[in-house]
Design an enzyme around this catalytic site. Structure first.
Site, mmCIF file in Angstrom:
data_model
loop_
_atom_site.group_PDB
_atom_site.id
_atom_site.type_symbol
_atom_site.label_atom_id
_atom_site.label_comp_id
_atom_site.label_asym_id
_atom_site.label_seq_id
_atom_site.Cartn_x
_atom_site.Cartn_y
_atom_site.Cartn_z
ATOM 1 N N GLY A 68 66.396 -5.012 60.287
ATOM 2 C CA GLY A 68 65.727 -4.978 61.304
ATOM 3 C C GLY A 68 65.302 -3.484 61.690
ATOM 4 O O GLY A 68 65.526 -2.568 60.702
ATOM 5 N N SER A 69 65.035 -3.246 62.992
ATOM 6 C CA SER A 69 64.527 -1.818 63.201
ATOM 7 C C SER A 69 65.567 -0.718 63.169
ATOM 8 O O SER A 69 65.250 0.387 63.297
ATOM 9 C CB SER A 69 64.260 -2.095 64.819
ATOM 10 N N ALA A 70 66.695 -0.948 62.835
ATOM 11 C CA ALA A 70 67.771 0.063 62.700
ATOM 12 C C ALA A 70 67.126 1.198 61.742
ATOM 13 O O ALA A 70 67.592 2.194 61.816
ATOM 14 C CB ALA A 70 69.105 -0.558 62.082
ATOM 15 N N VAL A 71 66.475 0.625 60.746
ATOM 16 C CA VAL A 71 65.767 1.857 59.728
ATOM 17 C C VAL A 71 64.498 2.556 60.184
ATOM 18 O O VAL A 71 64.168 3.389 59.634
ATOM 19 C CB VAL A 71 65.210 0.887 58.627
ATOM 20 N N LYS A 72 64.392 2.392 61.543
ATOM 21 C CA LYS A 72 62.915 2.812 61.805
ATOM 22 C C LYS A 72 63.037 4.518 61.508
ATOM 23 O O LYS A 72 61.937 5.169 61.719
ATOM 24 C CB LYS A 72 62.397 2.539 63.177
#
Lengths: 694, 389
Positions: free
Chosen positions: A384-388
């Site tokens: 999920g968004s942790a890689v943004k």
């Protein structure tokens, strides 16, 4: 002068006579050498092969493992063993005789390993005449081995039934004796030897050729089971060397029945842990008796490992994961019916040292938790968004967005594809920093679109894709460790599930998913490396489970340091510092500024944390669930600890933000433990001062 | 003339020595790799070699002719060192032999030094004798022979009672070589060596006709028990596998199994005690077989050939005698050491010059080479004369 000349006149002749004599002597040497080496050389070699070429190798106990504070994690338990060291040219009859004597002194109740063939061989040895009388005169002309085979075939069940229980013990002992190779100690029994048994055999050892009592060791994991399956196992004596690597080990002077690490750290650090065997060369006379044993090489225990893991912290984090999994399941039993695991790793972002590595799996049938820390390295999940953070950096560095550039967070509509929007509404027109703080999907989509050549968004137009966006984004991700090996000191790690593994070629729509962590799956350790790279200013450092190696010591204390494992910098992220600073600022706002997606959980923390939340849709058994993840570090301005965690398959719609709760508790645990230890040190040093004053 | 004197450095001799030392260091290295008890000896051998090179340089500074002045003081020093084993406080007995001085952890074996001292004194005495006597007759022979024997016997006996049969035989060998070359007429020499031969032969005859009686006589009546053991073991090694003959059998096995070209570097199969010192030849022979062993023997032969050549070329009789004495020392040690490991001779403890590990012995042999190089470097002073001839 004349006198001298006269005086010397005899010299040349006599010198030549001497020289000739010396020549004869030296010729004699060469002649005799020829006789010894060329004429009788083969005999000498045969003599050596018969008597001399005998060395024995006695294994030493395996090296131990400690945690970063010097607490023992893996130890060796010494126990009694009865060993057999066969002399040369030992015959089956000799072993039978020894076994029959030995059975009077020791118990060998475990006769399960005895095969039918063992029993048959025994019966034939004991009833030689009867057995061979079954051969016809014609068959007696066959070769010995053929005759023996026929005798074996003709044995009846009745013959086998005639073997008594005590004889079964003899067979079991003989079986062990037969497995020993000459002059090399072989363990006959090391389980459940009583003191009496040990004493009796020691007393009678002189009448039992080759039998002696000694000590053997067994691997013991202290603090079992938290790290057990990460530490791995060694083969037992019956398995010996792993079949697939047999040549690898044999070429390194291992023996077939050596116990070696077959998994985990035991395997990774095998060359250090094994140690050096004691090697003796035996000098025998022509009848094979050992006259003298010469020590060729002294044995030395291997190098003890000091793991980077802090056992106290590790246990604390194991506990947090268990409690929170339990809480999530109890609070929302239906929504969280698929929740069965959580993985977390905590590391030093500057050195890559893993401080705690925890994987908890919940067995719903048994209602029990299992320690499976290897999942941090093996289990890949959509993050999920942790890689943004990586997506924003890809945008900034490639130049498709400018620092501070804004995009309107509106639902994106494409012709021919489903709409795509953010999870939350009212994000407005975020900058790159706001987009991290509020976790704007649309912002990331726009970055990904531009990387794929689709510059400006016009609603209801088809998504165009030049085919390059995936590779560009993937290359940026890999610079942070996402989708590539982290280089951890472990025999195996997963590289995650890459987009290019899933579909080929990757389409533009999927690049958009990738930008929000919804396309490629990564392991927890990869996320840990990614956030450490952001925390430490762009150095991708290989995570390490072992901090340093120590020389063996004879006391309980750790020996002197043999080798410190230096941090391995795999690459430096090549981009302007200000870009990295912007992402760090975004991460700070996520945790500390109101409106940040995790601020309600972290804004009151004294240690000033920063990080990024993540939610990914994951389907299990056709049901849509959420993977909840969190990456972070603290303090934001001078990070000393970084962490990553993921809890897959949580129910949609439940408000129990397990990722944020676990993250907060993990950081709390770390800083509380640190404070406690600092206080403890202070106190103990104060005590010392006081005692000095007295 | 003086310029020419300093120029003559004998590259042939130096190359031979360096090759042998190189083989020594390599062999010690392979032993250290194969057995932990031999670890590190090669490094110490290198250090000793460097130290002894300095010694060689020091010896070459003074014209060798001047060493005649030191001949008597050196001889007396040698006798004192040997006799001192019986009364000096540093004397150290080991394995039943009173052979060493011990200062802290370093040991010193005086019998190594006195070999060279003996060469110098005998060369000096023979030269002086020939300078005084211009005519040769029986009187000349007997007086010279008497001097040589009178000088040699004390040294021989002092070493023999240590007991160290090997080194005492080296002393005899040096004297023997010098007697042959001294100018004593053949008839006297033949008589002398003939008598010695008859005595030795009758001892052997005694042994072979009644081995037990002979051996028990040696064991009971003399202090040479170990000599008796070794003779017995040499005669029939397989009867004594666990004691004195063990070394002989092991070395035969090691050397024999090397066969034509050896087992290859570091492939040792036979454990032999003292393999880095007295038994080092077996290490070369096991690794490199007949080819390697022959190379060693040829190198030694070239070494001796070169020293004899220098002895022939020098116009100073003193130089010639020095060279021959040194040849006597080397020849016996080489023949005895290699001979014993291939069962040509009984076992005695003697190092193989330059090849065996050992600080004192290397220093002494290098000093001997220093003397030879000294003689060689001063040869040119007679160049014109030899041209005339």
């Amino acid at each position: 002068m004349g006198e001298k000349k006269k005086q010397k006149s005899h010299l040349p002749l006599r010198l030549n006579v001497l020289f000739f004599a010396i020549f004869i002597l030296f010729s004699l040497l060469i002649l005799q050498l020829g006789v010894v080496q060329i004429l009788h050389g083969e005999d000498a070699q045969a003599e050596i092969d018969r008597t001399e070429n005998v060395t024995s190798k006695t294994p030493v106990p395996r090296a131990k493992m400690y945690d970063r504070n010097g607490n023992l994690i893996v130890d060796n338990d010494l126990k009694y063993a009865i060993t057999y060291t066969p002399p040369r040219n030992v015959q089956p009859e000799d072993n039978l005789e020894t076994a029959e004597k030995l059975v009077n002194y020791m118990n060998m109740e475990d006769t399960d390993s005895v095969t039918e063939r063992d029993m048959k061989d025994y019966w034939i040895l004991k009833n030689r005449e009867k057995a061979f009388s079954r051969l016809s005169s014609e068959e007696l002309t066959l070769s010995d081995s053929e005759q023996y085979q026929i005798v074996l075939d003709r044995m009846t069940q009745e013959d086998l039934n005639s073997i008594t229980d005590e004889e079964m013990e003899v067979i079991a002992i003989k079986r062990e004796l037969d497995q020993a190779t000459q002059l090399t100690p072989h363990v006959i029994k090391n389980e459940g030897i009583s003191k009496e048994e040990y004493a009796i055999i020691a007393e009678h050892a002189h009448e039992l050729p080759g039998i002696s009592v000694s000590t053997d060791w067994e691997r013991v994991k202290v603090n079992h089971p938290t790290l057990s399956n990460l530490i791995g196992n060694i083969t037992n004596r019956n398995e010996g060397l792993p079949r697939q690597d047999i040549n690898h080990y044999l070429s390194r002077n291992y023996s077939l029945n050596d116990r070696v690490g077959e998994s985990g750290l035991e395997e990774e650090y095998e060359p250090y842990l094994q140690g050096q065997k004691e090697v003796r060369q035996h000098i025998t006379n022509s009848s094979g008796e050992v006259i003298k044993s010469e020590l060729v090489r002294e044995g030395e225990r291997g190098k003890d490992l000091m793991l980077s893991v802090d056992m106290e912290l590790q246990k604390e984090i194991d506990k947090i994961l268990q409690e929170e999994l339990q809480a999530a399941i109890t609070k929302h039993p239906y929504e969280n019916r698929y929740v069965d695991r959580a993985m977390a790793v905590m590391m030093d972002p500057d050195t890559g040292e893993v401080l705690a590595i925890s994987g908890q799996r919940y067995d719903r049938d048994k209602k029990e938790f299992y320690d499976e820390p290897y999942r941090v390295l093996y289990d890949a999940q959509l993050p999920g968004s942790a890689v943004k953070g990586a997506t924003v950096l890809a945008g900034l560095d490639s130049g498709v967005i400018q620092p501070g550039e804004r995009f309107r967070d509106q639902r994106l509509q494409f012709k021919g594809s489903p709409d795509k929007g953010s999870w939350t509404s009212s994000i407005g027109s975020p900058t790159d920093i706001d987009a991290l703080k509020k976790s704007s999907n649309v912002y990331m989509f726009r970055v990904a679109m531009r990387l794929g050549g689709h510059w400006d968004y016009v609603p209801k137009q088809p998504l165009s894709y030049n085919g390059e966006g995936y590779q560009i984004l993937s290359n940026y991700f890999k610079q942070f460790g996402l989708g590539t090996k982290t280089g951890v000191d472990y025999p195996y790690e997963a590289t995650g599930v890459l987009g290019s593994d899933r579909v080929s070629p990757v389409k533009g729509y999927e690049v958009l998913d990738m930008a929000i962590g919804q396309f490629e799956a990564y392991t927890t350790i990869q996320l840990g490396q990614y956030v450490s790279t952001i925390a430490n200013g762009g150095y991708r450092i290989a995570p390490r489970l072992v901090k340093q190696l120590h020389n063996p010591s004879n006391t309980e204390e750790l020996g002197s340091v043999y080798q410190v494992q230096k941090p391995t910098i795999l690459n430096k992220v090549e981009m302007e510092e200000q870009y990295l600073n912007r992402v760090q600022e975004g991460f700070r706002q996520v945790f500390q500024e109101s409106g940040g997606t995790a601020s309600s959980y972290f804004n009151d923390a004294e240690y000033k944390p920063a990080g990024k939340t993540g939610t990914a849709q994951a389907f299990i058994e056709g049901v849509e669930t959420n993977n909840l993840s969190l990456v972070g570090y603290a303090p934001y301005d001078n990070p000393e600890v970084a962490f990553a965690l993921i809890v897959p398959y949580t129910g949609q719609g439940n408000e129990y933000k397990i990722n944020n709760i676990i993250g907060r508790r993990m950081l709390d645990a770390y800083f509380e433990l640190k404070e406690e230890r600092e206080l403890g040190n202070k106190k103990s040093s104060e005590d010392e001062e006081e005692s000095e004053e007295e | 003339m003086d310029n020419q004197r300093q120029q003559r450095v004998d590259t042939f001799l130096i190359t031979t020595i360096v090759l042998i030392i190189g083989i020594s260091v390599f062999t010690l290295y392979t032993l250290g790799e194969a057995y932990s008890s031999f670890e590190g000896y090669y490094k110490r051998q290198i250090i000793w070699f460097i130290v002894s090179c300095i010694g060689v340089a020091a010896i070459m500074v003074i014209d060798f002719d001047r060493y005649r002045k030191f001949a008597w003081p050196l001889y007396i020093l040698g006798i004192f060192m040997l006799a001192g084993l019986h009364f000096l406080p540093w004397a150290w007995e080991n394995n039943g032999a009173l052979r060493w001085y011990k200062f802290g952890s370093t040991t010193l074996q005086p019998s190594e030094f006195v070999k060279v001292f003996l060469v110098v004194i005998l060369a000096h005495v023979i030269t002086s004798h020939n300078e005084k006597w211009s005519t040769k007759n029986l009187k000349y022979d007997l007086i010279l022979l008497g001097k040589i024997i009178a000088i040699t016997i004390p040294m021989f006996l002092l070493i023999a009672i240590q007991p160290d049969i090997g080194s005492s035989l080296v002393i005899l060998s040096i004297a023997g070589f010098l007697i042959v070359i001294s100018g004593i007429r053949w008839r006297t020499i033949v008589t002398l060596f003939g008598t010695a031969f008859v005595i030795v032969a009758s001892l052997f005859l005694l042994y072979f006709s009644n081995p037990e009686g002979f051996i028990s006589f040696i064991e009971d009546e003399t202090s040479f028990d170990h000599v008796a053991d070794r003779i017995k073991a040499w005669d029939n090694p397989h009867l004594y596998t666990d004691g004195s003959a063990m070394q002989a059998i092991k070395s035969m096995m090691a050397i024999g199994s090397g066969q034509l070209s050896g087992k290859g570097s570091m492939n040792y199969q036979v454990w032999i005690p003292e393999r880095h010192t007295d038994m080092i030849f077996t290490a070369v022979a096991e690794q490199f077989g007949f080819v390697g062993s022959s190379v060693i023997i040829i190198l030694y032969f070239l070494l001796i050939y070169r020293i004899i050549q220098i002895a022939l070329e020098t116009k100073e009789p003193f130089g010639t005698y020095l060279c021959v004495g040194i040849v006597g020392m080397f020849t016996y040690q080489i023949f005895q050491n290699i001979g014993m490991s291939i069962q040509l001779l009984p076992l005695t403890g003697l190092p193989l010059p330059f090849l065996s590990y050992g600080g004192t012995s290397l220093l002494v042999y290098m000093a001997a080479i220093g003397l030879v190089l000294n003689i060689r470097s001063r040869q040119k002073s007679f160049m014109f004369e030899s041209d005339n001839q």
